[in-house]
Design a protein around this motif. Structure first.
Motif, PDB file in Angstrom:
ATOM      1  N   PHE A  95       0.767  -1.107  -0.103  1.00 35.89           N
ATOM      2  CA  PHE A  95       0.142   0.088  -0.075  1.00 35.89           C
ATOM      3  C   PHE A  95       0.871   1.277  -0.041  1.00 35.89           C
ATOM      4  O   PHE A  95       0.183   2.176  -0.564  1.00 35.89           O
ATOM      5  CB  PHE A  95      -1.073  -0.050   1.255  1.00 35.89           C
ATOM      6  CG  PHE A  95      -2.187  -0.956   1.023  1.00 35.89           C
ATOM      7  CD1 PHE A  95      -3.374  -0.557  -0.119  1.00 35.89           C
ATOM      8  CD2 PHE A  95      -2.348  -1.949   1.412  1.00 35.89           C
ATOM      9  CE1 PHE A  95      -4.201  -1.262  -0.166  1.00 35.89           C
ATOM     10  CE2 PHE A  95      -3.530  -2.746   1.356  1.00 35.89           C
ATOM     11  CZ  PHE A  95      -4.353  -2.616   0.532  1.00 35.89           C
ATOM     12  N   ALA A  96       2.052   0.835   0.359  1.00 37.41           N
ATOM     13  CA  ALA A  96       3.111   2.301   0.469  1.00 37.41           C
ATOM     14  C   ALA A  96       3.268   2.952  -1.173  1.00 37.41           C
ATOM     15  O   ALA A  96       3.420   3.969  -1.251  1.00 37.41           O
ATOM     16  CB  ALA A  96       4.415   1.962   1.051  1.00 37.41           C
ATOM     17  N   VAL A  97       3.090   1.973  -1.833  1.00 38.88           N
ATOM     18  CA  VAL A  97       3.237   2.448  -3.542  1.00 38.88           C
ATOM     19  C   VAL A  97       2.150   3.442  -3.805  1.00 38.88           C
ATOM     20  O   VAL A  97       2.442   4.296  -4.548  1.00 38.88           O
ATOM     21  CB  VAL A  97       3.154   1.159  -4.307  1.00 38.88           C
ATOM     22  CG1 VAL A  97       3.164   1.535  -5.861  1.00 38.88           C
ATOM     23  CG2 VAL A  97       4.332   0.326  -4.012  1.00 38.88           C
ATOM     24  N   LEU A  98       1.120   3.442  -3.054  1.00 35.27           N
ATOM     25  CA  LEU A  98       0.066   4.264  -3.461  1.00 35.27           C
ATOM     26  C   LEU A  98       0.508   5.579  -3.051  1.00 35.27           C
ATOM     27  O   LEU A  98      -0.204   6.891  -3.598  1.00 35.27           O
ATOM     28  CB  LEU A  98      -1.298   4.052  -3.190  1.00 35.27           C
ATOM     29  CG  LEU A  98      -1.886   2.691  -3.568  1.00 35.27           C
ATOM     30  CD1 LEU A  98      -3.272   2.294  -2.894  1.00 35.27           C
ATOM     31  CD2 LEU A  98      -2.245   2.858  -5.015  1.00 35.27           C
ATOM     32  N   LEU A  99       1.281   5.899  -2.153  1.00 35.42           N
ATOM     33  CA  LEU A  99       1.804   7.119  -1.673  1.00 35.42           C
ATOM     34  C   LEU A  99       2.397   8.081  -2.901  1.00 35.42           C
ATOM     35  O   LEU A  99       2.415   9.262  -2.612  1.00 35.42           O
ATOM     36  CB  LEU A  99       2.794   6.933  -0.483  1.00 35.42           C
ATOM     37  CG  LEU A  99       2.258   6.607   0.996  1.00 35.42           C
ATOM     38  CD1 LEU A  99       3.249   6.351   1.745  1.00 35.42           C
ATOM     39  CD2 LEU A  99       1.125   7.658   1.265  1.00 35.42           C
ATOM     40  N   PHE A 100       2.820   7.501  -3.718  1.00 34.23           N
ATOM     41  CA  PHE A 100       3.441   8.044  -5.048  1.00 34.23           C
ATOM     42  C   PHE A 100       2.500   8.381  -5.864  1.00 34.23           C
ATOM     43  O   PHE A 100       2.845   9.026  -6.962  1.00 34.23           O
ATOM     44  CB  PHE A 100       4.541   7.126  -5.541  1.00 34.23           C
ATOM     45  CG  PHE A 100       5.618   6.808  -4.703  1.00 34.23           C
ATOM     46  CD1 PHE A 100       6.370   8.018  -4.262  1.00 34.23           C
ATOM     47  CD2 PHE A 100       5.779   5.697  -4.025  1.00 34.23           C
ATOM     48  CE1 PHE A 100       7.520   7.664  -3.429  1.00 34.23           C
ATOM     49  CE2 PHE A 100       6.876   5.378  -3.357  1.00 34.23           C
ATOM     50  CZ  PHE A 100       7.745   6.274  -2.904  1.00 34.23           C
ATOM     51  N   SER A 101       1.079   8.217  -5.817  1.00 34.88           N
ATOM     52  CA  SER A 101       0.158   8.491  -6.937  1.00 34.88           C
ATOM     53  C   SER A 101      -0.309  10.077  -6.583  1.00 34.88           C
ATOM     54  O   SER A 101       0.003  10.580  -5.689  1.00 34.88           O
ATOM     55  CB  SER A 101      -1.197   7.985  -6.417  1.00 34.88           C
ATOM     56  OG  SER A 101      -2.273   8.187  -7.290  1.00 34.88           O
ATOM     57  N   GLU A 102      -0.638  10.326  -7.887  1.00 38.48           N
ATOM     58  CA  GLU A 102      -0.795  12.000  -7.963  1.00 38.48           C
ATOM     59  C   GLU A 102      -2.366  12.103  -7.387  1.00 38.48           C
ATOM     60  O   GLU A 102      -2.897  13.311  -7.072  1.00 38.48           O
ATOM     61  CB  GLU A 102      -0.743  12.480  -9.440  1.00 38.48           C
ATOM     62  CG  GLU A 102       0.551  12.442  -9.733  1.00 38.48           C
ATOM     63  CD  GLU A 102       0.872  13.013 -11.280  1.00 38.48           C
ATOM     64  OE1 GLU A 102      -0.033  13.809 -11.789  1.00 38.48           O
ATOM     65  OE2 GLU A 102       1.661  12.655 -12.000  1.00 38.48           O
TER      66      GLU A 102
END
Length: 140
Positions: A95-102
């Motif tokens: 879920f940490a990957v979603l932190l890089f979403s715009e």
């Protein structure tokens, strides 16, 4: 409903309560995190509560089931704890990957899921065994 199903499975009030404690803490903390980070309650953020409940009940049932078999909360944590912890850390990393979403929506869901999984795993690995320890010693 969850309590009724868990009670029907384990047929012991303390075991059912031990399974419910991490779920309740996780749900309450999810809403606390929403207030703290200024995240609005909407469809997507309310769904995270349901997902977190599903994850945490899975962790809790593993702990309670193993405790029913071994009758020793410390052995339970030795047997099941690494699996719960590894799963929680893997999900948090995912879920940490979603932190890089715009998109703010994905960032908010990421924050709630990461913190919720962390709280749920922590309470499952610490609070639930303490409740079950009370069952073993007869103090609870």
């Amino acid at each position: 409903m969850i309590f009724g199903m868990v009670f029907a499975i384990f047929r012991k009030l303390l075991s059912a309560l031990s399974v419910m404690a991490p779920i309740v803490f996780t749900t309450v903390f999810n809403f606390i995190f929403m207030v703290f980070f200024g995240i609005n309650l909407d469809v997507s953020t309310s769904i995270t509560s349901g997902i977190l409940m599903g994850l945490v009940i899975d962790y809790s049932i593993h702990i309670a089931s193993e405790e029913q078999r071994l009758k020793d909360p410390y052995l339970v944590i030795e047997n099941v704890g690494p699996s719960v912890l590894t799963n929680a850390l893997g999900l948090i990393a995912g879920f940490a990957v979603l932190l890089f979403s715009e998109l703010a929506l994905f960032k908010n869901i990421s924050i709630l899921m990461m913190l919720g999984i962390g709280v749920g795993a922590t309470f499952t690995l610490i609070v639930q065994p303490l409740i079950l320890q009370g069952k073993k010693t007869g103090t609870s």
